[in-house]
Design an enzyme around this catalytic site. Structure first.
Site, short mmCIF file in Angstrom:
data_model
loop_
_atom_site.label_atom_id
_atom_site.label_comp_id
_atom_site.label_asym_id
_atom_site.label_seq_id
_atom_site.Cartn_x
_atom_site.Cartn_y
_atom_site.Cartn_z
N GLN A 1 0.84 -1.19 0.00
CA GLN A 1 0.00 0.00 0.00
C GLN A 1 0.88 1.25 0.00
O GLN A 1 1.28 1.74 1.05
CB GLN A 1 -0.95 0.00 1.21
CG GLN A 1 -1.95 1.11 1.13
CD GLN A 1 -3.03 1.01 2.18
OE1 GLN A 1 -3.22 0.00 2.82
NE2 GLN A 1 -3.76 2.09 2.34
N PHE A 2 1.17 1.75 -1.20
CA PHE A 2 2.04 2.92 -1.34
C PHE A 2 1.48 4.15 -0.65
O PHE A 2 2.23 5.02 -0.23
CB PHE A 2 2.35 3.20 -2.82
CG PHE A 2 1.23 3.84 -3.58
CD1 PHE A 2 1.15 5.22 -3.71
CD2 PHE A 2 0.25 3.06 -4.18
CE1 PHE A 2 0.12 5.82 -4.41
CE2 PHE A 2 -0.78 3.64 -4.89
CZ PHE A 2 -0.85 5.02 -5.01
N THR A 3 0.16 4.23 -0.46
CA THR A 3 -0.43 5.42 0.17
C THR A 3 -0.03 5.57 1.64
O THR A 3 -0.21 6.65 2.20
CB THR A 3 -1.96 5.41 0.04
OG1 THR A 3 -2.49 4.25 0.69
CG2 THR A 3 -2.40 5.43 -1.43
#
Length: 150
Positions: free
Chosen positions: A78-80
């Site tokens: 999850q890059f966010t």
């Protein structure tokens, strides 16, 4: 490297209405990777994930680890989690590692966790639009950043 650990009684990941991962009692781990993450970050977070005493013992006290309960795990990239929100209202994801760096680190994290807990770790699919469903047990949610070890 940053993780969000959620103690779950069940969790699943679907892509295009097809379930690609599903567990019962254990952990859902969301993983955010930055460019300068390395094996040291992976080792630190894997040890924490496997050994955090966040599962209830016979006295209903959080005194057992994932290893102690032989729990299951889903790891989702999850890059966010690496969003910068200091300026304005649109998060910046410039700190998030690009796929050529992030994919090998993500894969290594999963493989290292499998060795640590002695069982298969389920995953989402890197870069896919995923729907994550979970029943957060407790609720118990822990955030750990490998750059803030102290």
């Amino acid at each position: 490297m940053r993780i969000v650990i959620q103690r779950v009684s069940e969790a699943s990941v679907s892509i295009e209405n097809h379930k690609v991962a599903e567990i019962q009692s254990g952990l859902l781990v969301l993983l955010g990777i930055v460019e300068d993450d390395d094996q040291e970050d992976i080792n630190y977070l894997v040890r924490k994930t496997a050994n955090l005493r966040i599962f209830n013992d016979e006295n209903e006290v959080m005194n057992k680890s994932l290893i102690d309960i032989a729990g299951e795990v889903i790891v989702v990239s999850q890059f966010t989690l690496q969003a910068a929100t200091k300026k304005g209202n649109r998060p910046s994801y410039i700190k998030a590692a690009k796929p050529d760096i992030a994919i090998p680190l993500y894969t290594n994290f999963v493989q290292t966790l499998e060795k640590e807990i002695g069982k298969k770790v389920q995953t989402g699919q890197f870069g896919a639009d995923m729907q994550v469903a979970l029943v957060n047990d407790g609720p118990v949610t822990i955030i750990i950043d490998s750059k803030n070890k102290e």
